[in-house]
Design a protein around this motif. Structure first.
Motif, mmCIF file in Angstrom:
data_model
loop_
_atom_site.group_PDB
_atom_site.id
_atom_site.type_symbol
_atom_site.label_atom_id
_atom_site.label_comp_id
_atom_site.label_asym_id
_atom_site.label_seq_id
_atom_site.Cartn_x
_atom_site.Cartn_y
_atom_site.Cartn_z
ATOM 1 N N ILE A 304 -7.685 81.399 -12.337
ATOM 2 C CA ILE A 304 -8.935 80.977 -11.691
ATOM 3 C C ILE A 304 -8.621 80.722 -10.222
ATOM 4 C CG2 ILE A 304 -10.765 79.260 -11.610
ATOM 5 C CD1 ILE A 304 -10.328 78.733 -14.559
ATOM 6 N N LEU A 359 -16.702 81.832 -18.051
ATOM 7 C CA LEU A 359 -16.993 82.465 -16.766
ATOM 8 C C LEU A 359 -17.839 83.714 -16.999
ATOM 9 C CD1 LEU A 359 -13.321 82.096 -15.916
ATOM 10 C CD2 LEU A 359 -14.986 81.269 -14.254
ATOM 11 N N TYR A 366 -20.055 77.737 -13.361
ATOM 12 C CA TYR A 366 -19.332 77.912 -14.622
ATOM 13 C C TYR A 366 -18.921 76.542 -15.146
ATOM 14 C CZ TYR A 366 -14.839 77.215 -12.220
ATOM 15 O OH TYR A 366 -13.787 76.692 -11.494
ATOM 16 N N VAL A 388 -19.610 84.495 -9.502
ATOM 17 C CA VAL A 388 -18.278 84.730 -10.067
ATOM 18 C C VAL A 388 -18.009 86.230 -10.191
ATOM 19 C CG1 VAL A 388 -16.868 84.451 -12.143
ATOM 20 C CG2 VAL A 388 -18.267 82.539 -11.316
ATOM 21 N N ALA A 395 -10.296 85.389 -11.866
ATOM 22 C CA ALA A 395 -11.711 85.130 -11.591
ATOM 23 C C ALA A 395 -11.776 84.585 -10.174
ATOM 24 C CB ALA A 395 -12.274 84.120 -12.582
#
Length: 449
Positions: A304, A359, A366, A388, A395
């Protein structure tokens, strides 16, 4: 102004700059074919190049050109633009902090740079004071430092022509192009050698004369202690901006939905887009087809990458994709390390805790649910962000500060509105984008309450 453009955004940006009345130069053969015309090979005022990770573009050139480009590239609410304090070609008086790998870390007036030993003249050690030049930029969202050298070069944006201090002679694509220099009216300063890029092969005598005149003036400024007449900046495109650029490109040639979004994922994905568009033009973003070929899929590890409006990127952690939805969403499981507490929730972070994050491609938020080793909820944190993007290994988005949390007792709280207001006041987040973030947060707050 004249601009040289390279990378996966070239067709769309060629259209944007041309429509704004600017001249695109040093275009590649595919661009000339696509636009059905020839482009000049003359010197550029601005170089616009796709970043190494394909997330955005760098801008380097005369300050007026950089400012105009920054205005044109604000193609969506989630386009972020940052000044680079170490412009390409800038010359600084630096001090060596120490060594790292095969080079030295050099402290600059603003920030620092990396000087490979191979690019340094003589032995380098901590405490040395050196005159260095920036040869390669580093994106603000990248962990790298700008690359430096102790060899001073005066060059035009786009690399048509350059002079290198301490050299002599002419370095050119071929002997014929090198011979053209003798026909020009420019007087090359002593102790500077001429270097011509491959585009010089097709440039006119007038273009070469202008390019060498520019770098000769620049070389004189460097010799007089001048720092650099050029500026640099970075533009990061979010998902909405990439789709906006799709629309611009579609005015010129067949462009599938999500063209730039897919190309930004990987080189393999970029090649696949070119192949697909040669056969047909999908009308909707084919998330499942893209993820099936390049990821992410169930079982993959995903990072992430949490962007900040100031340009930095923080990796919040990596987890396993435990659920995959072909409609465009994944669920990520991360095992948490004990110690401290969960941001804003206040609940302690203990051994056995896990974070379950969902996500969805294109969504402005999110949620992450934190659970203990018995599966009991320790709270939910909903991050509000730019749309996203689910790339093969990460991500990505830019955090918009304001968030909504749900405590273990069910109480819902909205946090960090003040940080968003500060970012707007500092010019890091546009008012339109901020209003979108506030609206998203309000909707989440109502849904959770």
């Amino acid at each position: 102004m004249r601009v040289a453009i390279r990378g996966i955004y070239t067709t769309a940006l060629t259209r944007l700059f041309s429509e704004a009345g600017h001249e695109v130069v040093q275009a590649t053969a595919p661009i000339e074919e696509r636009f059905e015309r020839e482009f000049s090979d003359g010197p550029a005022d601005l170089a616009c190049e796709t970043s190494r990770d394909r997330q955005g573009v760098s801008l380097s050139g005369v300050p007026e050109a950089v400012e105009e480009a920054k205005r044109l590239l604000a193609v969506g609410r989630d386009a972020f633009i940052w000044e680079d304090p170490t412009p390409l070609g800038a010359v600084f008086e630096g001090r060596v902090e120490g060594t790292r790998g095969g080079g030295a870390v050099v402290s600059l007036p603003e920030g620092r740079g990396y000087l490979p030993f191979d690019d340094a003249e003589g032995y380098v050690e901590a405490g040395d004071e050196l005159r260095v030049q920036v040869t390669e930029l580093a994106a603000p969202w990248d962990e790298d430092d700008p690359r430096l050298t102790t060899t001073i070069r005066a060059r035009t944006p786009g690399g048509l022509a350059a002079l290198e201090k301490g050299q002599s002679g002419i370095d050119a694509p071929d002997a014929e192009t090198a011979g053209l220099v003798d026909l020009l009216s420019v007087e090359i300063p002593e102790e500077w050698g001429v270097s011509l890029g491959r585009r010089a092969r097709g440039a006119s005598l007038d273009d070469l004369n202008e390019a060498l005149s520019r770098v000769t003036t620049l070389a004189e400024e460097y010799g007089d202690g001048g720092a650099n007449p050029y500026a640099s900046a970075w533009c990061w495109f979010g998902r909405e901006s990439r789709f906006s650029l799709d629309g611009v490109r579609r005015e010129i040639t067949a462009t599938m939905a999500g063209h730039h979004r897919i190309k930004a994922g990987s080189n393999r994905a970029s090649d696949a887009v070119d192949f697909a568009e040669a056969l047909c033009e999908p009308t909707a973003f084919p998330f499942d087809a893209v993820a099936s070929q390049f990821g992410p899929r169930a079982g993959d590890e995903l990072a992430i990458e949490h962007g900040k409006p100031g340009g930095r990127v923080i990796t919040l952690g990596r987890g396993e994709v435990i659920e995959y939805d072909p409609e465009g969403s994944i669920t990520l499981r991360r095992e948490m390390t004990p110690g401290g507490s969960y941001d804003a929730l206040g609940t302690s972070r203990e051994s056995g805790d896990v974070a379950i994050t969902t996500l969805k491609e294109g969504r402005w938020w999110y949620p992450t649910v934190y659970r203990d080793d018995d599966g009991e909820s320790k709270g939910t944190y909903v991050n509000v962000c730019t749309p996203v993007e689910l790339f093969p290994t990460s991500a990505r988005y830019v955090d918009l500060h304001v968030d909504v949390i749900k405590h273990p007792d069910g109480r819902v709280e909205r946090v960090d509105d003040d940080e968003l207001a500060e970012a707007v006041g500092a010019g890091l987040v546009g008012e339109e984008l901020a209003e979108k973030a506030r609206g998203v947060a309000a909707a989440i707050e109502r849904a959770l309450d």
